[in-house]
Write a protein that holds these residues in place. Structure first.
Motif, short mmCIF file in Angstrom:
data_model
loop_
_atom_site.label_atom_id
_atom_site.label_comp_id
_atom_site.label_asym_id
_atom_site.label_seq_id
_atom_site.Cartn_x
_atom_site.Cartn_y
_atom_site.Cartn_z
N LYS A 55 2.19 10.03 13.51
CA LYS A 55 1.29 10.85 14.33
C LYS A 55 0.09 10.03 14.80
CE LYS A 55 2.13 15.03 11.52
NZ LYS A 55 1.46 16.11 10.73
N VAL A 56 -0.62 10.60 15.77
CA VAL A 56 -1.97 10.17 16.10
C VAL A 56 -2.84 11.42 16.14
CG1 VAL A 56 -1.28 8.12 17.41
CG2 VAL A 56 -1.59 10.31 18.61
N TYR A 57 -4.13 11.24 15.93
CA TYR A 57 -5.01 12.41 15.95
C TYR A 57 -6.38 12.04 16.50
CZ TYR A 57 -7.42 10.67 11.77
OH TYR A 57 -8.14 9.91 10.89
N GLN A 58 -7.11 13.07 16.90
CA GLN A 58 -8.52 12.92 17.28
C GLN A 58 -9.29 14.08 16.68
OE1 GLN A 58 -11.29 13.04 21.30
NE2 GLN A 58 -9.33 12.00 21.43
N GLU A 59 -10.43 13.75 16.09
CA GLU A 59 -11.27 14.81 15.53
C GLU A 59 -11.92 15.59 16.67
OE1 GLU A 59 -14.98 15.41 12.38
OE2 GLU A 59 -13.77 13.56 12.35
N TRP A 60 -11.90 16.91 16.53
CA TRP A 60 -12.44 17.81 17.55
C TRP A 60 -13.81 18.30 17.09
CZ3 TRP A 60 -11.87 23.64 17.88
CH2 TRP A 60 -12.29 24.12 19.14
N GLU A 61 -14.84 18.09 17.90
CA GLU A 61 -16.21 18.39 17.50
C GLU A 61 -16.92 19.23 18.55
OE1 GLU A 61 -17.88 14.66 15.21
OE2 GLU A 61 -16.97 14.02 17.11
N GLN A 62 -18.11 19.69 18.18
CA GLN A 62 -19.01 20.42 19.08
C GLN A 62 -18.48 21.80 19.49
OE1 GLN A 62 -22.11 19.10 19.99
NE2 GLN A 62 -21.61 17.40 18.62
N TYR A 63 -17.51 22.31 18.76
CA TYR A 63 -16.93 23.61 19.12
C TYR A 63 -17.85 24.76 18.70
CZ TYR A 63 -15.51 23.41 14.19
OH TYR A 63 -15.51 23.29 12.82
N LYS A 64 -17.64 25.91 19.34
CA LYS A 64 -18.40 27.12 19.02
C LYS A 64 -17.63 27.95 17.99
CE LYS A 64 -20.27 27.34 23.73
NZ LYS A 64 -20.34 28.15 24.98
N ALA A 65 -18.36 28.53 17.09
CA ALA A 65 -17.73 29.30 16.02
C ALA A 65 -16.96 30.50 16.56
CB ALA A 65 -18.79 29.78 15.02
N SER A 66 -15.79 30.75 15.99
CA SER A 66 -14.97 31.94 16.26
C SER A 66 -14.77 32.19 17.76
CB SER A 66 -15.62 33.18 15.62
OG SER A 66 -15.81 32.99 14.24
N THR A 67 -14.63 31.13 18.50
CA THR A 67 -14.50 31.21 19.95
C THR A 67 -13.08 30.83 20.36
OG1 THR A 67 -16.83 30.65 20.26
CG2 THR A 67 -15.37 30.30 22.15
N ASN A 68 -12.57 31.49 21.39
CA ASN A 68 -11.20 31.23 21.85
C ASN A 68 -11.17 29.97 22.72
OD1 ASN A 68 -10.14 33.57 20.64
ND2 ASN A 68 -10.78 34.82 22.40
N TYR A 69 -10.21 29.09 22.43
CA TYR A 69 -10.03 27.84 23.16
C TYR A 69 -8.58 27.71 23.60
CZ TYR A 69 -14.67 26.16 21.82
OH TYR A 69 -16.02 26.01 21.69
N VAL A 70 -8.39 26.81 24.56
CA VAL A 70 -7.06 26.53 25.09
C VAL A 70 -6.83 25.02 25.02
CG1 VAL A 70 -5.50 26.68 27.07
CG2 VAL A 70 -7.19 28.49 26.66
N LEU A 71 -5.72 24.61 24.44
CA LEU A 71 -5.32 23.20 24.46
C LEU A 71 -4.19 23.05 25.46
CD1 LEU A 71 -4.86 20.74 21.54
CD2 LEU A 71 -3.08 20.93 23.26
N THR A 72 -4.35 22.15 26.40
CA THR A 72 -3.30 21.89 27.38
C THR A 72 -2.90 20.42 27.29
OG1 THR A 72 -4.88 21.37 29.14
CG2 THR A 72 -4.16 23.66 28.96
N PHE A 73 -1.64 20.14 27.59
CA PHE A 73 -1.19 18.75 27.60
C PHE A 73 0.08 18.65 28.42
CE2 PHE A 73 1.17 20.67 24.14
CZ PHE A 73 2.42 20.04 24.14
N ASP A 74 0.34 17.44 28.89
CA ASP A 74 1.62 17.12 29.52
C ASP A 74 2.50 16.47 28.46
OD1 ASP A 74 0.93 18.00 32.13
OD2 ASP A 74 -0.22 16.15 32.42
N GLY A 75 3.75 16.90 28.38
CA GLY A 75 4.61 16.34 27.36
C GLY A 75 6.07 16.34 27.77
N LYS A 76 6.84 15.48 27.12
CA LYS A 76 8.30 15.47 27.25
C LYS A 76 8.87 14.76 26.03
CE LYS A 76 9.02 11.11 29.77
NZ LYS A 76 9.74 10.44 30.88
N THR A 77 10.18 14.86 25.85
CA THR A 77 10.85 14.16 24.75
C THR A 77 12.06 13.41 25.29
OG1 THR A 77 12.47 15.88 24.16
CG2 THR A 77 10.23 16.12 23.27
#
Length: 682
Positions: free
Chosen positions: A583-605
């Motif tokens: 795997k690879v990862y990135q720490e996610w920071e500066q977020y607002k508490a209990s707030t709805n977010y959307v993660l989008t990405f382009d992907g294929k296998t």
């Protein structure tokens, strides 16, 4: 080489560009974006219609580069429409005043003042009333005299002397001075003046005594000090007797008084640093379109036109112009530099600029590197490598950081404002795998964090010089918000973002460079993830995208991939090994508490049973907030909705990997991984 452009083509492009200048869609509640929008809406029209290269370089170019950043984040082509409208106008205003066959822009702001004693501070030998280097015409010590009486000199001048010119009602009372000139050059006359309001008024004019023609004339009658300017073209040949005259517009008025101060006559010349700053902004657009020619097909013609201008007009002039002369100096097989033009005296300093100050040739080198990405011109690469090697050779190590001078011929330490230009070039070349390595980048980052930064997290500021000193202005952090290049060091150290963000959090931008800084703050804001498209490399490993970290994987199982990407130059490929998670990862920071977010990405296998997967993990709680599997074999966009934890101190990481690690050799491909708050448009 494409056919050279001229005004008719550029004017047509301008008229087309104006049709597409649509307003961008506003984001909701993004602090940096909203600050940017407010500033851009109020100020974007300030400079792009000018033909003054200093304004285009040190103002407009910042805005153009911010438009590229805004498009990169939002994918709204309205920002590209703004850019092309501005650039089309700039190209339409380009000219060839010096007649060397190359279009471009000039400025008078760096060149020598050809008027001697233009402030009247020095007195002539034997006559304290007559300013040195000036000659009276029909006037006397009572009608044309230097004065230090309050009101008789410009209060904003560098001294307390001015010139008083009075009428006598019967004959012209004047003062004049002969000046030198470069043939076929435009000059600007600038002065501060006022009158006592009489009908005599005041007048400044330029006289070619050889041909008995007036080259320029300006009449004024304001009664408070004002600055006035007027331009003229010098004769096409040398040897003419050119004079600047101070006078009235009428001599037969009694009691007329005109006051003069700060007289200057300065030539309009092109400067390499300005071509570099402007050309780099244009080059970023050209490269963007070149890399995404299908998505941005409607901009290909524009990009080709701008490429023509850089390749046919800006670049060749610095080595082939009959007016400027060849400014390139090849030192040896690995280093070289540009010097000031040998054929014209275009710099006010008496020091021979050979080489030019680092920032001046590095701005140009950055443009060449970007254009090499587009045209693969070997000379462009050769020049930029030699220029940057010349600069790199001048760097000294101070602790963990780099230190450097403003120029190779001075002990003056580089200031942090010009340091932005130096860093832009170095970071650009590092990302292209040229001259600078990861150790260099970490030293530049340490220059910021260990030297330039004042070490305050609550009220961060940048010292005035790259060695961490303030110079004579010990309490004045005059460059502190000029962080357009320093912020890019967030590629190597996230602290760079915090230093910039905290300075702008409660600040309202007031300058064009600050609009670019805001766009860099947006770009490196960890709440949306950074290096989302994997375009930028880690300083520790050229196979690893900057600010992403491997988990159990290696350079063979998680790496940058130029062959598999959705957009840009790189994507991320992860290969399963059949025994452990890769795997690879990135720490996610500066977020607002209990707030709805959307993660989008382009992907294929690759279609194997390993598949692909994204996880959002709360490391503090040891829980999975959300996950998403995919198995498509062609690039496709994917969306994952989730809610941030209630505790904003929880450590959250975004992981990219496979659905199953037990399959050996399965490949998953990722690109453009972005987190945004629900409801935001980007």
């Amino acid at each position: 080489m494409r056919i050279k452009m001229r005004r008719s083509i550029l004017a047509a492009l301008l008229s087309i560009g104006l049709l597409f200048n649509a307003a961008p869609i506003l984001a909701s509640g993004n602090l940096w974006y909203d600050k940017y929008i407010a500033y851009e809406a109020a100020n974007s029209g300030s400079f792009y219609t000018s033909n003054d290269s200093a304004l285009l370089a040190w103002q407009e170019s910042y805005l153009l580069r911010s438009y590229i950043n805004l498009y990169g984040m939002t994918k709204s082509t309205s920002w590209l429409d703004k850019l092309t409208t501005h650039v089309d106008t700039m190209l339409a205003n380009a000219d060839d005043l010096d007649g060397d066959g190359y279009l471009g822009w000039q400025t008078y702001r760096y060149s020598p003042n050809d008027v001697a004693n233009g402030t009247f501070a020095a007195a002539a030998s034997g006559d304290s009333t007559l300013p040195a280097n000036w000659t009276r015409f029909q006037s006397t010590s009572t009608t044309a005299y230097r004065s230090s009486t309050s009101g008789n000199y410009n209060p904003g001048s560098s001294d307390t002397w001015g010139l008083v010119l009075k009428t006598n009602g019967t004959s012209w009372q004047k003062l004049y001075q002969g000046i030198s000139y470069e043939p076929n050059t435009q000059y600007r006359v600038s002065f501060n003046g006022k009158t006592n309001g009489s009908l005599a008024q005041g007048r400044v004019y330029v006289h070619d005594r050889t041909t008995n023609t007036i080259l320029a004339s300006l009449i004024f009658n304001n009664t408070a000090w004002e600055n006035h300017t007027i331009d003229f073209m010098a004769p096409a040949v040398s040897g003419h007797n050119i004079e600047v005259w101070l006078a009235h517009s009428a001599y037969n008025v009694t009691g007329g008084i005109a006051y003069f101060d700060d007289i200057s006559v300065s030539g309009w010349y092109p400067y390499m640093v300005h071509d570099g700053m402007i050309g780099t902004a244009m080059g970023e657009f050209i490269r963007l379109v070149n890399r995404n020619s299908t998505t941005l097909s409607s901009y290909v013609t524009k990009a080709n036109t701008y490429q023509d201008f850089i390749e046919d007009e800006l670049v060749p002039k610095w080595e082939s112009s009959s007016y400027l002369g060849n400014t390139w100096v090849g030192v040896n097989a690995t280093t070289g530099y540009y010097k000031e033009p040998p054929n014209v005296n275009s710099y006010a300093t008496t020091t021979t600029l050979s080489p030019l100050p680092y920032n001046q040739y590095l701005a140009y080198a950055e443009m060449l590197m970007i254009m090499y990405d587009v045209n693969s011109n070997a000379t462009y690469l050769d020049r930029t490598k030699k220029l940057n090697q010349h600069f790199k050779n001048s760097l000294t190590t101070s602790g963990t950081a780099y230190n450097w001078q403003y120029a190779g011929y001075t002990t003056r330490v580089e200031d942090t404002s010009h340091g932005n230009v130096d860093l832009n070039a170095a970071i650009e070349l590092f990302n292209r795998g040229q001259i600078y390595n990861g150790t260099d980048m970490n030293k530049f980052a340490a220059t910021l964090t260990a030297k330039v930064w004042n070490q305050s997290t609550g009220a961060p500021k940048l010292h005035n010089y790259v060695d961490g000193t303030q110079g004579t202005l010990a309490s004045d952090y005059m460059y502190t918000k000029d962080m357009s290049g320093w912020l890019k060091l967030a590629q190597f150290d996230p602290l760079a973002w915090s230093i910039g963000a905290e300075q702008y959090r409660s600040y309202t931008p007031a300058r064009f460079i600050e609009s670019l800084v805001l766009s860099e703050i947006m770009k490196w804001d960890p709440v949306k993830l950074v290096n989302q498209g994997f375009e930028l490399k880690s300083s520790a490993d050229a196979t690893l995208p900057a600010r992403w970290t491997r988990f159990q994987s290696t350079a063979l199982t998680a790496y940058l991939d130029a062959s598999n990407k959705a957009t840009g130059s790189y994507g991320m490929t992860i290969v399963s090994n059949g025994s452990t998670w890769q795997k690879v990862y990135q720490e996610w920071e500066q977020y607002k508490a209990s707030t709805n977010y959307v993660l989008t990405f382009d992907g294929k296998t690759d279609g194997s049973l390993a598949g692909g997967k994204v996880w959002i993990i709360n490391e503090t709680a040891g829980t999975t907030i959300a996950s998403y599997n995919f198995s498509n074999t062609a690039w496709s966009g994917h969306t994952l909705n989730f809610t941030a934890p209630a505790n904003t101190t929880d450590v959250i990481k975004i992981y990219l990997g496979h659905d199953s690690y037990t399959v050996s050799g399965g490949k998953a491909y990722f690109d453009n991984v972005v987190v945004k708050q629900s409801g935001d448009t980007w």
